[in-house]
Design an enzyme around this catalytic site. Structure first.
Site, PDB file in Angstrom:
ATOM      1  CB  CYS A 209      12.320   0.832 -13.552  1.00 47.95           C
ATOM      2  SG  CYS A 209      12.079   2.380 -14.451  1.00 47.95           S
TER       3      CYS A 209
ATOM      4  CB  CYS B  70       5.335   2.778 -11.261  1.00 47.63           C
ATOM      5  SG  CYS B  70       6.168   3.723 -12.559  1.00 47.63           S
TER       6      CYS B  70
ATOM      7  CG  ASN C 182      17.909   1.334  -0.563  1.00 51.05           C
ATOM      8  OD1 ASN C 182      18.371   0.425   0.102  1.00 51.05           O
ATOM      9  ND2 ASN C 182      17.168   2.297  -0.054  1.00 51.05           N
TER      10      ASN C 182
ATOM     11  CB  CYS D 199      11.706   0.439  -9.521  1.00 52.69           C
ATOM     12  SG  CYS D 199      10.713   1.595  -8.559  1.00 52.69           S
TER      13      CYS D 199
ATOM     14  CB  SER E  42      14.937   8.023 -14.178  1.00 52.46           C
ATOM     15  OG  SER E  42      14.447   8.703 -13.031  1.00 52.46           O
ATOM     16  CG  LEU E  43      19.766   9.544 -18.444  1.00 51.30           C
ATOM     17  CD1 LEU E  43      21.177  10.041 -18.704  1.00 51.30           C
ATOM     18  CD2 LEU E  43      18.992   9.455 -19.751  1.00 51.30           C
ATOM     19  CG  HIS E  44      17.742   4.328 -14.364  1.00 53.81           C
ATOM     20  ND1 HIS E  44      18.236   5.053 -13.302  1.00 53.81           N
ATOM     21  CD2 HIS E  44      16.389   4.424 -14.309  1.00 53.81           C
ATOM     22  CE1 HIS E  44      17.215   5.573 -12.628  1.00 53.81           C
ATOM     23  NE2 HIS E  44      16.094   5.213 -13.214  1.00 53.81           N
TER      24      HIS E  44
ATOM     25  CB  CYS F 283       9.953   4.422  -4.773  1.00 55.57           C
ATOM     26  SG  CYS F 283      10.381   6.156  -4.692  1.00 55.57           S
TER      27      CYS F 283
ATOM     28  N   GLY G  10       5.141   5.914  -9.025  1.00 52.82           N
ATOM     29  CA  GLY G  10       4.450   6.343 -10.226  1.00 52.82           C
ATOM     30  C   GLY G  10       5.300   7.204 -11.144  1.00 52.82           C
ATOM     31  CD  GLU G  11       6.982   9.298 -15.777  1.00 51.15           C
ATOM     32  OE1 GLU G  11       6.963  10.542 -15.854  1.00 51.15           O
ATOM     33  OE2 GLU G  11       8.032   8.635 -15.596  1.00 51.15           O
TER      34      GLU G  11
ATOM     35  CB  CYS H 138      10.255  11.961  -1.776  1.00 43.79           C
ATOM     36  SG  CYS H 138      10.199  10.937  -3.264  1.00 43.79           S
TER      37      CYS H 138
ATOM     38  CB  SER I 216      11.790  12.345 -10.849  1.00 40.90           C
ATOM     39  OG  SER I 216      12.549  11.269 -11.356  1.00 40.90           O
TER      40      SER I 216
ATOM     41  CD  GLU J 218       6.291   2.689  -0.176  1.00 42.88           C
ATOM     42  OE1 GLU J 218       7.400   3.186  -0.458  1.00 42.88           O
ATOM     43  OE2 GLU J 218       6.058   1.479  -0.206  1.00 42.88           O
TER      44      GLU J 218
END
Length: 354
Positions: A119, A115, A295, A122, A219-221, A338, A164-165, A108, A196, A95
């Site tokens: 996470c 990925c 989201n 996600c 990306s901490l989260h 994503c 993906g990373e 984006c 990112s 995407e």
């Protein structure tokens, strides 16, 4: 030669066109014409490259694939967001998104099919990672999204925050971003390109040594390792301190302020104590905290915090001296997060983008 056997031009535009020019005894300026058609004139196919003769266009078409993906789904939202679900030659899907915000036109893009970071909230990583994208597949996303713009619109920013990373695929990503950055590519300044990552310190250090200092978003989260191990399982092998140290080194080299991403999950990482911990670890760092209300993803048990919770979280951060921005969610109605569109639309028939 069958299409599948042809090299993808976008994998290495300069080298491929230089070889073509040499083997076909074509003046080198013809390669520059092809490049201009691709990156400036937004060519859809070889036939529109009318300052090349028909025999030259036919020769190019015989030698190279221009597009290797098909548009499986093209969705649009009232706020100007557009999303493409692309089907790749090997059957995988990825995407990419175009976001319109006043004068900005941001895209984006993805770097992997799926990925592997795991996470838990996600959609991209629910099925794990299949493979890295090629340089050409990354460039192709950029060019397809550019073609969604009207003639008076121009791409201004790129964020590598899709599936993906990115730092797990630097060998292919960096040449693709080079095409976007160079003057005879898209001419997008490095300071308007953001990569990112969940935080891979050796790769962050490698990125710091790269000739272009792109912006870095981490990306901490979570504000502590115990919680981050739950939300971002790969953290068990890394830890927050090494990530923050690598980010500090990147800032020292690049001079570019680090952005820290924090997806806000109801009743998981949104408490006042989480905000206070977050303020403590970011205090004194040249950083922007980008807070993203979750989201929701169908099938996952996570929710969006209330407006009151979000405001309380923000107040504590600001009182702690943290520069903070709450991201306005775009594209909710088109599955813009994503991985959502891929999971929800895989069974739909293919439709070509016009």
């Amino acid at each position: 030669m069958s299409d599948s056997a042809k090299p993808h031009l976008l994998d290495s535009v300069d080298a491929s066109l230089a070889q073509w020019a040499a083997e076909s005894n074509v003046p080198r300026y013809r390669a520059a014409q092809v490049r201009k058609w691709l990156f400036e004139k937004r060519a859809a196919d070889w036939d529109v490259m009318t300052d090349l003769s028909k025999p030259l266009r036919a020769d190019l078409a015989e030698r190279f694939r221009l597009w290797t993906s098909t548009v499986a789904k093209h969705t649009q939202a009232d706020d100007g967001t557009e999303k493409l679900l692309l089907s790749l030659a090997d059957g995988g899907q990825i995407e990419c998104v175009l976001l319109r915000d006043t004068v900005r036109r941001t895209i984006c893009i993805s770097t992997q099919v799926g990925c592997g970071m795991g996470c838990v909230f996600c959609a991209s990583g629910l099925d794990g990672v299949d493979r890295n994208l090629t340089t050409g597949e990354i460039v192709e996303q950029i060019l397809r999204l550019q073609r969604l713009l009207t003639p008076d619109e121009r791409l201004s920013h790129i964020v590598v925050m899709g599936m993906g990373e990115p730092l797990a695929n630097l060998d292919r990503l960096l040449p693709a971003l080079g095409e976007a950055h160079r003057e005879d590519g898209l001419g997008i300044s490095a300071r308007r390109i953001t990569i990112s990552t969940v935080g891979l310190p050796p790769a962050i250090d490698r990125l710091a040594r790269h000739e272009q200092n792109y912006r870095l978003a981490i990306s901490l989260h979570a504000p502590n390792d115990d919680l981050r191990n739950q939300l971002v399982p790969v953290n068990k092998n890394i830890g927050l301190e090494p990530i923050l140290a690598a980010a500090d080194r990147y800032f020292d080299v690049s001079g570019r302020r680090i952005t820290y991403e924090y997806v806000l999950l109801a009743d998981l990482n949104d408490s006042p104590d989480h905000a206070r911990q977050l303020a403590r670890i970011l205090h004194g760092r040249e950083a922007l905290l980008n807070v993203i209300p979750y989201n929701p993803v169908a099938g996952l048990p996570y929710g969006t915090p209330t407006a009151e919770t979000r405001q309380a979280f923000r107040t504590i951060l600001e009182q702690g001296g943290v520069r903070v921005k709450f991201r306005h969610r775009k594209g909710d109605r088109i599955d813009a997060a994503c991985g959502q569109l891929r999971r929800s639309q895989q069974a739909l028939p293919l439709v070509e983008l016009r």
